[in-house]
Motif scaffolding. Structure first.
Motif, mmCIF file in Angstrom:
data_model
loop_
_atom_site.group_PDB
_atom_site.id
_atom_site.type_symbol
_atom_site.label_atom_id
_atom_site.label_comp_id
_atom_site.label_asym_id
_atom_site.label_seq_id
_atom_site.Cartn_x
_atom_site.Cartn_y
_atom_site.Cartn_z
ATOM 1 N N PHE A 128 29.958 37.244 46.454
ATOM 2 C CA PHE A 128 29.438 35.938 46.856
ATOM 3 C C PHE A 128 30.026 34.923 45.894
ATOM 4 C CE2 PHE A 128 26.185 32.527 46.649
ATOM 5 C CZ PHE A 128 26.392 32.036 47.933
ATOM 6 N N ASP A 129 30.899 34.051 46.395
ATOM 7 C CA ASP A 129 31.612 33.154 45.481
ATOM 8 C C ASP A 129 30.864 31.854 45.184
ATOM 9 O OD1 ASP A 129 31.968 31.515 47.705
ATOM 10 O OD2 ASP A 129 34.152 31.728 47.786
ATOM 11 N N GLY A 130 29.605 31.792 45.637
ATOM 12 C CA GLY A 130 28.804 30.582 45.460
ATOM 13 C C GLY A 130 28.597 29.858 46.773
ATOM 14 N N GLU A 131 29.507 30.118 47.720
ATOM 15 C CA GLU A 131 29.423 29.472 49.033
ATOM 16 C C GLU A 131 29.689 30.427 50.193
ATOM 17 O OE1 GLU A 131 32.246 26.660 47.737
ATOM 18 O OE2 GLU A 131 30.809 25.019 47.560
ATOM 19 N N ASN A 132 30.513 31.462 49.944
ATOM 20 C CA ASN A 132 30.916 32.383 51.018
ATOM 21 C C ASN A 132 30.796 33.830 50.565
ATOM 22 O OD1 ASN A 132 32.138 30.252 52.847
ATOM 23 N ND2 ASN A 132 33.334 29.947 50.983
ATOM 24 N N TRP A 133 30.609 34.714 51.554
ATOM 25 C CA TRP A 133 30.619 36.148 51.312
ATOM 26 C C TRP A 133 32.011 36.696 51.618
ATOM 27 C CZ3 TRP A 133 26.957 38.901 48.935
ATOM 28 C CH2 TRP A 133 25.658 38.387 48.871
ATOM 29 N N LEU A 134 32.552 37.498 50.714
ATOM 30 C CA LEU A 134 33.859 38.130 50.897
ATOM 31 C C LEU A 134 33.708 39.627 50.647
ATOM 32 C CD1 LEU A 134 35.766 35.520 48.707
ATOM 33 C CD2 LEU A 134 35.732 35.559 51.210
ATOM 34 N N THR A 135 34.578 40.440 51.218
ATOM 35 C CA THR A 135 34.514 41.893 50.983
ATOM 36 C C THR A 135 35.780 42.365 50.271
ATOM 37 O OG1 THR A 135 35.399 42.296 53.193
ATOM 38 C CG2 THR A 135 33.005 42.366 52.956
ATOM 39 N N ASN A 136 35.606 43.463 49.525
ATOM 40 C CA ASN A 136 36.726 44.110 48.815
ATOM 41 C C ASN A 136 37.562 43.096 48.014
ATOM 42 O OD1 ASN A 136 35.798 46.412 50.000
ATOM 43 N ND2 ASN A 136 37.551 46.739 51.340
ATOM 44 N N GLN A 137 36.966 42.626 46.940
ATOM 45 C CA GLN A 137 37.615 41.599 46.133
ATOM 46 C C GLN A 137 37.901 42.108 44.721
ATOM 47 O OE1 GLN A 137 38.383 38.248 47.341
ATOM 48 N NE2 GLN A 137 38.030 39.433 49.219
ATOM 49 N N LYS A 138 39.008 41.659 44.202
ATOM 50 C CA LYS A 138 39.401 41.940 42.812
ATOM 51 C C LYS A 138 39.313 40.626 42.041
ATOM 52 C CE LYS A 138 43.600 43.289 40.268
ATOM 53 N NZ LYS A 138 44.976 43.816 40.453
ATOM 54 N N VAL A 139 38.544 40.646 40.948
ATOM 55 C CA VAL A 139 38.363 39.453 40.115
ATOM 56 C C VAL A 139 38.924 39.749 38.735
ATOM 57 C CG1 VAL A 139 36.679 37.852 39.095
ATOM 58 C CG2 VAL A 139 36.276 38.800 41.377
ATOM 59 N N THR A 140 39.754 38.854 38.236
ATOM 60 C CA THR A 140 40.291 39.029 36.881
ATOM 61 C C THR A 140 39.914 37.824 36.032
ATOM 62 O OG1 THR A 140 42.409 37.966 37.361
ATOM 63 C CG2 THR A 140 42.274 40.342 37.734
ATOM 64 N N PHE A 141 39.709 38.072 34.750
ATOM 65 C CA PHE A 141 39.484 36.953 33.826
ATOM 66 C C PHE A 141 40.015 37.276 32.448
ATOM 67 C CE2 PHE A 141 35.456 39.176 34.696
ATOM 68 C CZ PHE A 141 35.062 39.626 33.440
ATOM 69 N N LYS A 142 40.440 36.200 31.780
ATOM 70 C CA LYS A 142 40.902 36.282 30.401
ATOM 71 C C LYS A 142 39.997 35.380 29.581
ATOM 72 C CE LYS A 142 45.885 36.991 30.869
ATOM 73 N NZ LYS A 142 47.158 36.285 30.991
ATOM 74 N N GLY A 143 39.473 35.889 28.490
ATOM 75 C CA GLY A 143 38.582 35.064 27.677
ATOM 76 C C GLY A 143 37.381 34.643 28.491
ATOM 77 N N GLN A 144 37.029 33.356 28.438
ATOM 78 C CA GLN A 144 35.803 32.865 29.082
ATOM 79 C C GLN A 144 35.989 32.484 30.539
ATOM 80 O OE1 GLN A 144 34.341 29.525 26.833
ATOM 81 N NE2 GLN A 144 33.730 30.768 25.084
ATOM 82 N N VAL A 145 37.232 32.454 31.016
ATOM 83 C CA VAL A 145 37.512 31.789 32.287
ATOM 84 C C VAL A 145 38.078 32.752 33.331
ATOM 85 C CG1 VAL A 145 38.885 29.941 33.341
ATOM 86 C CG2 VAL A 145 37.872 29.600 31.090
ATOM 87 N N ILE A 146 37.630 32.581 34.580
ATOM 88 C CA ILE A 146 38.127 33.396 35.690
ATOM 89 C C ILE A 146 39.582 33.042 35.954
ATOM 90 C CG2 ILE A 146 37.872 33.896 38.163
ATOM 91 C CD1 ILE A 146 34.850 33.261 37.792
#
Length: 387
Positions: A15-33
């Motif tokens: 849930f990205d805050g507004e929409n539902w998505l399936t099978n997602q890869k999220v990467t982040f470095k330090g504090q930020v997406i």
């Protein structure tokens, strides 16, 4: 300069805050997406990357009204150690950012709390956004559990010294508009304070004037405020108006407000301007059944905390339970409940460019949830702090 390693998460549902998505890869470095991308086969991707997979990934929760946790009450110990304890305990329940709240108290305690929060902000302590003074400019008629001897009229000289928080973080003040002099709310707003109406015996016109003067929040809607009745809409009536942007805090524990009342309020105001708050005291994340609270004894039983005479003394609520209750007790969708716990508080605090969404450039302050919305993992500013 320290090089941040890339963290990768996989979400079966995101849930990205507004929409539902399936099978997602999220990467982040330090504090930020860093990035959000779709993946064809989660199992194959995960086996090659050997990283976390969560059922649901959502923006972490923001609690603008929290008095304590894990045995620490901010009024009792207005210290940086208490703030660290509160952040650590509430992270178990998906809270990634909070406004530690000080209940009406002496100026000395207010000053110590102010210094602790200023120190936390200076150190960029993860999870602390600023602070919330709930009082002491409240109406004794609607004092709730606040100690009447601590309630008073504002002394500008003393108060001015406590406004430093608003220079480096967010500062909220809950007050009764009928207890403060004319021009006081406008002065606070000009100083960068988010003014909330609460513990008030104001009539509708007084509450509306406070909104016109710049008040933008209503603290724990329905509780400790004049109700909406036929010929006098009261503070509640003013809170449910929609011509000016104001936000209402809801303690969705099933004890503070009847679910039907919450449903009616949301029907009138919309979910977009409703915030889930805990008003939690030190009982959350602790096993204590009775505990000291501002010179009284409070008892914890069946999901609520009360004084010996039955007055509600804050709550025993956490944000994840508030989300589940919003779905099951109030009948809102998971999307609405998650927004009321993250994006809406971010908009209220005017930090929605950093919090409340899972998007590139936003804070990596996230919550992993099971399919039934129990917290399985929490990240604050890119660091895994739970799960």
């Amino acid at each position: 300069m320290m090089e941040h390693k890339l963290t990768t998460l996989f979400a079966k549902r995101l849930f990205d805050g507004e929409n539902w998505l399936t099978n997602q890869k999220v990467t982040f470095k330090g504090q930020v997406i860093d990035s959000i991308t779709s993946v064809a086969d989660l199992a194959v991707e995960q086996s090659t990357e050997n990283t976390d997979v969560v059922d649901i990934l959502a923006p972490g929760f923001i609690d603008v009204h929290v008095n304590g946790g894990g045995g620490a009450l901010f009024n009792h110990t207005p210290t940086i150690e208490a703030l660290e304890r509160m952040v650590a305990v509430h992270a178990q329940f998906g809270t990634v950012a909070m406004m530690p709240t000080l209940i009406s108290d002496d100026y000395e305690i207010m000053s110590q709390a102010h210094q602790a929060v200023c120190q936390a902000l200076k150190q960029n302590m993860a999870g602390i956004l600023g602070m919330h003074y709930e009082g002491p400019y409240l109406n004794p008629i609607r004092k709730g559990v606040h100690n009447e001897s601590k309630l008073r009229k504002p002394t500008e000289g003393k108060l001015a010294a406590l406004l430093e928080v608003s220079r480096s973080g967010k500062l909220m003040v809950t007050l009764a508009p009928e207890q403060v002099p004319e021009g006081f709310i406008e002065w606070l707003v000009a100083e960068g304070v988010i003014v909330c109406i609460g513990h008030s015996a104001a009539n509708y016109d007084q509450a509306r004037q406070a909104v016109m003067d710049g008040a933008r929040g209503f603290t724990h809607l329905f509780n400790a405020m004049t109700p909406l009745i036929s010929r006098e809409p009261g503070v509640v009536g003013a809170a449910l108006q929609t011509d000016k942007p104001t936000w209402c805090g809801l303690i969705a524990d099933g004890h503070h407000v009847h679910p039907a009342s919450m449903r009616v309020a949301i029907a009138a105001k919309g979910c977009d301007h409703m915030l889930l708050v805990t008003d939690a005291i030190q009982s959350v994340g602790s096993d204590e059944k009775e505990m000291p609270f501002l010179g009284k004894k409070v008892l914890r039983s069946e999901g609520k905390v009360t004084t010996e005479d039955g007055t509600l003394a804050g709550s025993d609520l956490d944000m994840a339970t508030a989300v589940r209750n919003t779905i099951h007790l109030i009948g809102r969708t998971p999307m609405e409940a998650l927004q009321m716990a993250s994006l809406r508080p971010a908009e209220f605090l005017e930090i929605e460019q950093s919090f409340g969404r899972i998007k590139a450039g936003y804070r990596a302050s996230l919550v992993g949830l099971s399919e039934d919305y129990f917290v399985t993992s929490t990240w604050i500013d890119g660091q895994k702090v739970w799960g």
